[in-house]
Write a protein that holds these residues in place. Structure first.
Motif, PDB file in Angstrom:
ATOM      1  N   HIS A   1       0.836  -1.213   0.000  1.00 36.74           N
ATOM      2  CA  HIS A   1       0.000   0.000   0.000  1.00 36.74           C
ATOM      3  C   HIS A   1       0.866   1.256   0.000  1.00 36.74           C
ATOM      4  O   HIS A   1       1.560   1.529   0.975  1.00 36.74           O
ATOM      5  CB  HIS A   1      -0.932   0.010   1.209  1.00 36.74           C
TER       6      HIS A   1
ATOM      7  N   HIS B   1      -5.325  -1.034   5.658  1.00 33.88           N
ATOM      8  CA  HIS B   1      -5.593  -0.789   7.083  1.00 33.88           C
ATOM      9  C   HIS B   1      -6.436  -1.872   7.762  1.00 33.88           C
ATOM     10  O   HIS B   1      -5.892  -2.728   8.425  1.00 33.88           O
ATOM     11  CB  HIS B   1      -6.171   0.615   7.320  1.00 33.88           C
TER      12      HIS B   1
ATOM     13  N   HIS C   1       1.326   5.568  -1.591  1.00 33.59           N
ATOM     14  CA  HIS C   1       0.928   6.753  -2.358  1.00 33.59           C
ATOM     15  C   HIS C   1       2.284   7.350  -2.727  1.00 33.59           C
ATOM     16  O   HIS C   1       2.750   8.288  -2.069  1.00 33.59           O
ATOM     17  CB  HIS C   1       0.115   7.716  -1.505  1.00 33.59           C
TER      18      HIS C   1
HETATM   19 ZN   LIG Z   1      -3.247   5.003   2.103  1.00 35.38          ZN
END
Ligand SMILES: [Zn+2]
Length: 291
Positions: free
Chosen positions: A69, A255, A71
């Motif tokens: 995960h 998450h 960004h």
């Molecule tokens: Zn994120």
């Protein structure tokens, strides 16, 4: 003798195959962009005639790590706002800054920096979610890394779209252009249940199913998210997104800090993947995921 391009020798080779074979001193034979063989060095030296031999000096040679995960362009926003809870950090600091500064150039630079850092750490593949995802995909492929690149869709104006319809159309075009790329798997990312409408969740799930690509999202990250969901919808997060058809897609959920046993079973049943993000969860004091 079999001709190959490269033989990596004098390594502790961890194959991570089902039997967890490891070879020491081991070697890996490479032909073109494929691994031709992995095994004991003495065996591979007999089998292959290599154009180039690299002595690994006894280092561990293993498949690359996968960062589940990211960004990636946010490497350029590091240290901008700390010691804040998620909603304040995201809505109060990140999103306004992103709307002002994030451009194709910004994401390209940030992606290169992130790729350099990941390569140094042994990461060769990642699952990303951001804006101008096509530019991220281009920079990633240029760096020679593999990634699932997910175009973000949410209900607010974003750096690359004035409306969710616009970002959904961009996601569709991006998926059409990149599906089948040797390094990049294009995908769609409804940001989170609290930044998306029911319509966005449904439309993105349908898009992912239509093209058989992954769907990347954030689920049940904070206790506040679950509390608000229970108050507004009368149910926790996973049943809510299931109701919107999200779990019909191949979901990668980041998450999942605040989910119960029943929700875990729903995710398992849907064969959804969960990305565990302990550093992020500690940075924002979101909690500790029940893994
Ligand atoms: Zn994120």
């Amino acid at each position: 003798m079999n001709p190959i391009d490269l033989l990596l020798t004098n390594a502790i080779v961890l194959t991570m195959d089902e039997q967890m074979h490891h070879y020491e001193p081991g070697a890996v034979a490479v032909k073109g962009d494929r691994i031709a063989a992995a095994g004991l060095e003495k065996d591979l030296r007999k089998q292959f005639d290599a154009q180039e031999i690299i002595d690994c000096g006894g280092a561990v040679l293993m498949p690359g790590f996968v960062n589940a995960h990211t960004h990636v362009p946010m490497t350029l926003l590091r240290g901008l706002a700390d010691d804040l809870r998620l909603d304040v950090w995201l809505m109060g600091y990140m999103m306004p800054v992103e709307r002002k500064f994030v451009s194709p150039d910004f994401v390209r630079l940030g992606t290169f920096l992130a790729c350099a850092e990941m390569i140094r750490s042994g990461v060769t593949c990642f699952a990303d979610m951001y804006y101008f995802e096509e530019d991220i995909a281009k920079a990633t492929a240029e760096a020679g890394m593999r990634a699932v690149c997910s175009q973000t869709v949410l209900k607010f104006p974003t750096p690359d779209a004035q409306s969710f319809e616009e970002s959904l159309a961009a996601a569709r075009e991006f998926i059409q252009r990149w599906k089948g790329h040797p390094l990049i798997v294009p995908s769609v990312a409804p940001h989170a249940p609290y930044t998306c409408t029911e319509e966005i969740l449904r439309a993105t799930a349908e898009l992912a199913v239509e093209f058989d690509v992954p769907l990347h999202t954030h689920l049940a990250e904070t206790a506040l998210e679950v509390e608000n969901m229970r108050r507004d919808q009368g149910m926790p997060v996973i049943p809510y997104v299931k109701k919107q058809g999200l779990l019909d897609a191949k979901v990668l959920a980041a998450h999942c800090v605040h989910i119960d046993e029943g929700e875990m079973r729903s995710l398992l049943h849907a064969q959804a993947g969960v990305a565990h993000n302990p550093s992020s969860n500690l940075k924002l004091a979101s909690g500790i995921a029940p893994v």
